[in-house]
Design a protein around this motif. Structure first.
Motif, PDB file in Angstrom:
ATOM      1  N   LYS A 103      -1.380   4.586   2.176  1.00  0.00           N
ATOM      2  CA  LYS A 103      -0.531   3.757   3.028  1.00  0.00           C
ATOM      3  C   LYS A 103      -1.382   3.189   4.149  1.00  0.00           C
ATOM      4  O   LYS A 103      -2.172   3.904   4.760  1.00  0.00           O
ATOM      5  N   ILE A 104      -1.227   1.906   4.401  1.00  0.00           N
ATOM      6  CA  ILE A 104      -1.925   1.256   5.504  1.00  0.00           C
ATOM      7  C   ILE A 104      -0.860   0.624   6.394  1.00  0.00           C
ATOM      8  O   ILE A 104       0.009  -0.111   5.924  1.00  0.00           O
ATOM      9  N   LEU A 105      -0.945   0.939   7.684  1.00  0.00           N
ATOM     10  CA  LEU A 105      -0.016   0.364   8.637  1.00  0.00           C
ATOM     11  C   LEU A 105      -0.668  -0.868   9.253  1.00  0.00           C
ATOM     12  O   LEU A 105      -1.786  -0.794   9.760  1.00  0.00           O
ATOM     13  N   LYS A 106       0.012  -2.005   9.167  1.00  0.00           N
ATOM     14  CA  LYS A 106      -0.468  -3.225   9.819  1.00  0.00           C
ATOM     15  C   LYS A 106       0.327  -3.397  11.101  1.00  0.00           C
ATOM     16  O   LYS A 106       1.551  -3.438  11.081  1.00  0.00           O
ATOM     17  N   VAL A 107      -0.379  -3.454  12.211  1.00  0.00           N
ATOM     18  CA  VAL A 107       0.261  -3.583  13.520  1.00  0.00           C
ATOM     19  C   VAL A 107      -0.055  -4.950  14.088  1.00  0.00           C
ATOM     20  O   VAL A 107      -1.223  -5.312  14.239  1.00  0.00           O
ATOM     21  N   PHE A 108       0.984  -5.711  14.400  1.00  0.00           N
ATOM     22  CA  PHE A 108       0.822  -7.055  14.951  1.00  0.00           C
ATOM     23  C   PHE A 108       0.957  -6.994  16.469  1.00  0.00           C
ATOM     24  O   PHE A 108       1.937  -6.474  16.988  1.00  0.00           O
ATOM     25  N   LYS A 146       5.369  -4.377  12.898  1.00  0.00           N
ATOM     26  CA  LYS A 146       4.643  -3.399  12.093  1.00  0.00           C
ATOM     27  C   LYS A 146       5.040  -3.572  10.636  1.00  0.00           C
ATOM     28  O   LYS A 146       6.199  -3.836  10.335  1.00  0.00           O
ATOM     29  N   ARG A 147       4.073  -3.402   9.765  1.00  0.00           N
ATOM     30  CA  ARG A 147       4.329  -3.424   8.316  1.00  0.00           C
ATOM     31  C   ARG A 147       3.568  -2.269   7.694  1.00  0.00           C
ATOM     32  O   ARG A 147       2.399  -2.056   8.005  1.00  0.00           O
ATOM     33  N   THR A 148       4.209  -1.532   6.797  1.00  0.00           N
ATOM     34  CA  THR A 148       3.528  -0.470   6.065  1.00  0.00           C
ATOM     35  C   THR A 148       3.242  -0.980   4.661  1.00  0.00           C
ATOM     36  O   THR A 148       4.153  -1.371   3.936  1.00  0.00           O
ATOM     37  N   ILE A 149       1.967  -0.998   4.306  1.00  0.00           N
ATOM     38  CA  ILE A 149       1.544  -1.442   2.977  1.00  0.00           C
ATOM     39  C   ILE A 149       1.281  -0.194   2.134  1.00  0.00           C
ATOM     40  O   ILE A 149       0.475   0.652   2.515  1.00  0.00           O
ATOM     41  N   CYS A 150       1.968  -0.070   1.000  1.00  0.00           N
ATOM     42  CA  CYS A 150       1.759   1.051   0.080  1.00  0.00           C
ATOM     43  C   CYS A 150       0.936   0.554  -1.102  1.00  0.00           C
ATOM     44  O   CYS A 150       1.376  -0.308  -1.854  1.00  0.00           O
ATOM     45  N   LYS A 151      -0.260   1.113  -1.249  1.00  0.00           N
ATOM     46  CA  LYS A 151      -1.151   0.714  -2.338  1.00  0.00           C
ATOM     47  C   LYS A 151      -0.755   1.435  -3.625  1.00  0.00           C
ATOM     48  O   LYS A 151      -0.051   2.446  -3.600  1.00  0.00           O
ATOM     49  N   ILE A 152      -1.264   0.956  -4.747  1.00  0.00           N
ATOM     50  CA  ILE A 152      -0.956   1.548  -6.049  1.00  0.00           C
ATOM     51  C   ILE A 152      -1.488   2.977  -6.133  1.00  0.00           C
ATOM     52  O   ILE A 152      -0.866   3.855  -6.719  1.00  0.00           O
ATOM     53  N   ASP A 153      -2.635   3.229  -5.507  1.00  0.00           N
ATOM     54  CA  ASP A 153      -3.229   4.568  -5.574  1.00  0.00           C
ATOM     55  C   ASP A 153      -2.567   5.567  -4.611  1.00  0.00           C
ATOM     56  O   ASP A 153      -3.006   6.710  -4.493  1.00  0.00           O
ATOM     57  N   LYS A 160      -4.686   8.458  10.295  1.00  0.00           N
ATOM     58  CA  LYS A 160      -3.911   7.438   9.589  1.00  0.00           C
ATOM     59  C   LYS A 160      -4.658   6.104   9.653  1.00  0.00           C
ATOM     60  O   LYS A 160      -5.227   5.754  10.677  1.00  0.00           O
ATOM     61  N   GLN A 161      -4.607   5.385   8.543  1.00  0.00           N
ATOM     62  CA  GLN A 161      -5.273   4.087   8.431  1.00  0.00           C
ATOM     63  C   GLN A 161      -4.395   3.006   9.057  1.00  0.00           C
ATOM     64  O   GLN A 161      -3.246   2.841   8.655  1.00  0.00           O
ATOM     65  N   VAL A 162      -4.944   2.292  10.035  1.00  0.00           N
ATOM     66  CA  VAL A 162      -4.184   1.227  10.702  1.00  0.00           C
ATOM     67  C   VAL A 162      -5.052  -0.006  10.826  1.00  0.00           C
ATOM     68  O   VAL A 162      -6.246   0.083  11.099  1.00  0.00           O
ATOM     69  N   GLU A 163      -4.429  -1.150  10.619  1.00  0.00           N
ATOM     70  CA  GLU A 163      -5.116  -2.426  10.787  1.00  0.00           C
ATOM     71  C   GLU A 163      -4.394  -3.184  11.895  1.00  0.00           C
ATOM     72  O   GLU A 163      -3.189  -3.428  11.814  1.00  0.00           O
TER      73      GLU A 163
END
Length: 191
Positions: free
Chosen positions: A149-154, A139-146, A180-183
C-alpha cells in the motif's frame, strides 16, 4: 543553562546531537529579539537524525505534546534559524505522542481507549506534524497487486515554493517513524 532546554524521561542523559540542538535553541533565545520571549518557556524532549537518499540528513526534534501548540506558533521562524545553524539540514518538529495497545488495561472496567492514542490516530498526527505549516488537502491509498500500500498525500499548492525541495525528506522521515510508504505531492493544477 542548556539543561533546561532539553528534558528527557527518567534519568537519561542527552546525546551530543540533542545537546547541540538544545544549545542552538538556547543561543536563539539569547540573541534573537523576535523569538526570545516565546522560547523562554519551551524545551525539547529528544532529537533524532534521519539519513536521506542524497547523503544529507534531517533532524527530527521531538517536543512534549503539551508544548506542541506553542512550538507551532513560532515553528516556521525557528525552523529557518535552526536550518541555518545546522548547515541546511531539514529540521522538523514532531510532538511526542503515546500509542496505547488494544490490550491496554483501564483503571475502571469498560473504559474505552482514547481515539487520540490509537496507532492510526498517532500516525495521522505525525503526518500533519511533518508537513506543518503546509496543509494536507487530500489523501489517496494506492493498493498494488503484490499487496503493498502506498499513501499519496496532496499538499496545499500555495506552498509549492516553500516545501518543494522537502517532499522527499517528508517521505523518508515518515517511513523512518512509521514504516509506511508515503508519496508527497501537489495536486495537479487545472489549466
Amino acid at each position: 543553562t542548556m539543561n533546561r532546554k532539553i528534558v528527557k524521561k527518567g534519568d537519561l542523559m542527552p546525546t551530543q546531537l540533542e545537546e547541540r540542538v538544545a544549545s542552538a535553541i538556547l543561543d536563539l533565545e539569547e540573541t534573537s529579539k523576535d523569538l526570545s520571549a516565546e522560547l523562554k518557556s519551551l524545551y525539547i524532549s529528544s532529537v533524532k537524525e534521519v539519513q536521506l537518499e542524497d547523503k544529507r540528513s534531517a533532524l527530527l526534534v521531538f517536543v512534549p505534546y503539551s508544548l506542541h501548540k506553542k512550538f507551532k506558533e513560532i515553528q516556521s521562524r525557528l525552523t529557518r534559524e535552526l536550518e541555518k545553524k545546522f548547515n541546511d539540514k531539514h529540521v522538523l518538529f514532531i510532538a511526542q505522542r503515546t500509542v496505547l495497545s488494544k490490550s491496554y488495561t483501564r483503571k475502571s472496567k469498560g473504559q474505552l481507549r482514547p481515539r487520540s492514542r490509537t496507532l492510526t490516530a498517532v500516525h495521522e498526527a505525525i503526518l500533519e506534524d511533518i508537513v506543518y505549516p503546509t496543509q494536507i488537502v487530500g489523501k489517496r491509498t494506492i493498493c498494488k497487486i503484490d499487496g503493498k500500500k502506498i499513501l499519496k498525500v496532496f499538499l496545499d499548492p500555495k506552498d509549492v515554493k516553500d516545501v518543494d525541495d522537502k517532499l522527499k525528506t517528508f517521505g523518508t522521515v515518515y517511513k523512518a517513524l512509521t514504516n509506511k510508504q508515503v508519496e508527497f505531492l501537489f495536486p495537479p493544477t487545472e489549466n
